[in-house]
Design an enzyme around this catalytic site. Structure first.
Site, PDB file in Angstrom:
ATOM      1  N   GLY A 149      43.246  36.400  35.645  1.00 49.25           N
ATOM      2  CA  GLY A 149      44.622  35.923  35.747  1.00 49.25           C
ATOM      3  C   GLY A 149      45.542  36.592  34.757  1.00 49.25           C
ATOM      4  O   GLY A 149      46.113  37.654  35.023  1.00 49.25           O
ATOM      5  N   CYS A 150      45.694  35.996  33.583  1.00 51.52           N
ATOM      6  CA  CYS A 150      46.686  36.465  32.623  1.00 51.52           C
ATOM      7  C   CYS A 150      46.304  37.800  31.982  1.00 51.52           C
ATOM      8  O   CYS A 150      47.189  38.574  31.614  1.00 51.52           O
ATOM      9  CB  CYS A 150      46.922  35.397  31.563  1.00 51.52           C
ATOM     10  SG  CYS A 150      47.642  33.890  32.257  1.00 51.52           S
TER      11      CYS A 150
END
Length: 216
Positions: A149-150
């Protein structure tokens, strides 16, 4: 049907990113919601391994004067949030919630540029790239969670900002190992050099020696 090495045959990953002249480090979302097991998203083994290794990296980096940007993700309420599909994010990633606090093992408020991000990438809507421009950073080392994700979003934004981008595999983590491996493999084909803590520390050592030599 595709051959197992189709990407390689089509030249993906052939050219290394390489090392530039000045490193900077981003630390993505090592907040207590991810690092303390009493919280719904906390305590994943790969994240904890990444936390320990990143703490070692940052200890050296601060000693050598490497710029560091450290972020958490938090909102004033659900109205401010984007449309997260994760219940635990909606319920706990709030300024008022104790899980939003930075983990002390990777955070020095007197040294780090501190930002609260509202989107997956540490660069989106923050002044991290301005800080790195002033510091003349050309090589960004990405640490933190979660890889799929990030970390992925931050790595792509780092690439898009024209930084040489390094992702130490053992300084990033995810909830499950398969997404961790899959996303690093794909990032390494296209945008970043996937490295490890040992080689990253060697890069910092070499950079520090060169700085001392120039000052002599």
């Amino acid at each position: 049907m595709h051959a197992p090495d189709d990407y390689k045959n089509r030249s993906y990953g052939e050219i290394p990113v390489g090392l530039g002249f000045k490193p900077g480090i981003v630390v993505v979302d090592f907040q207590k919601g991810f690092t303390e097991p009493q919280y719904p998203l906390g305590g994943a083994p790969l994240v904890m391994r990444a936390l320990d290794n990143t703490a070692k990296l940052l200890d050296v980096a601060r000693r050598y004067g490497v710029p560091i940007a450290n972020c958490n993700t938090a909102y004033m309420n659900e109205r401010e949030m984007p449309y997260w599909k994760i219940t635990a994010v909606r319920e706990t990633f709030l300024h008022s919630h104790p899980s939003a606090a930075f983990d002390e093992r990777i955070y020095d408020p007197e040294y780090d540029l501190t930002v609260c991000k509202k989107a997956p990438s540490i660069f989106f809507g923050t002044d991290v790239s301005d800080y790195f421009a002033k510091e003349r950073v050309d090589t960004v080392i990405v640490t933190g969670c979660n890889t799929s994700g990030c970390i992925r979003a931050t790595s792509i934004d780092s690439f898009s900002h024209r930084y040489r981008t390094l992702v130490p595999e053992d300084c990033v983590g995810d909830i499950e190992e398969q997404p961790h491996r899959d996303n690093l493999r794909d990032l390494g084909r296209r945008y970043v050099d996937v490295v490890d803590l040992k080689s990253t520390l060697a890069f910092l050592e070499d950079w520090h020696r060169s700085q001392k030599a120039q000052a002599a």
